[in-house]
Write an enzyme that holds these catalytic residues in place. Sequence first.
Site, short mmCIF file in Angstrom:
data_model
loop_
_atom_site.label_atom_id
_atom_site.label_comp_id
_atom_site.label_asym_id
_atom_site.label_seq_id
_atom_site.Cartn_x
_atom_site.Cartn_y
_atom_site.Cartn_z
CG ASN A 183 -40.02 -17.02 0.78
OD1 ASN A 183 -40.10 -17.40 1.94
ND2 ASN A 183 -41.08 -16.89 0.01
CB ILE A 184 -36.33 -11.79 1.89
CG1 ILE A 184 -35.74 -12.64 3.03
CG2 ILE A 184 -36.54 -10.34 2.34
CD1 ILE A 184 -34.31 -12.29 3.41
CD GLU A 185 -43.05 -13.06 -1.54
OE1 GLU A 185 -44.02 -12.34 -1.29
OE2 GLU A 185 -43.14 -14.22 -2.01
CD GLU A 192 -34.59 -22.59 -2.62
OE1 GLU A 192 -34.98 -21.45 -2.31
OE2 GLU A 192 -35.24 -23.36 -3.35
CB CYS A 218 -36.47 -21.00 -8.75
SG CYS A 218 -35.12 -19.89 -8.31
CB CYS A 227 -32.16 -21.50 -6.11
SG CYS A 227 -32.90 -20.08 -5.27
#
Length: 135
Positions: free
Chosen positions: A42-44, A55, A90, A93
């Site tokens: 994940n890349i916030e 994903e 989620c 995804c």
Amino acid sequence: MNDKELVKIAIDAMQKSYSPYSKFKVGAALLTKQGKVYTGCNIENAAYGPTNCAERTAFFKAISEGEKEFAKIAIVGGKDGNITDLFMPCGVCRQVMAEFCDENFQIIVALSEESFKTFSLPELLPFGFTPKNLS
Ligand code: THU
């Protein structure tokens, strides 16, 4: 590539997570039908909205490299990278999976290499809106 190996790759990918806001690290390992693995984390973002899940990072890396056929994805995550519970992907995804995967696609959610559960895509996204609706 067996499921245990795929989970291990997802755990390693989780270490790359950029998640300074939620501190919830996620890793994914996407296996193509040809046997190649694409990883994702994940890349916030400070603006929150542009955040990308692990994903989808894996899917977009693979699609952008020309991949079209996918067999399974392993997913792990937890606060500060501590995997204490299973969590399910989620809805966004799941929708991306429905765009690129058939009903045999498997989603492996893992606690560890020894402990994981496997679901099919129709189990996680029943009655989905897919490319078939537009054909
Ligand atoms: N996240 C994922 O990477 N995958 C999911 O399926 C659920 C959520 C990430 C997004 C965000 O960086 C953090 O987890 C908390 O929502």
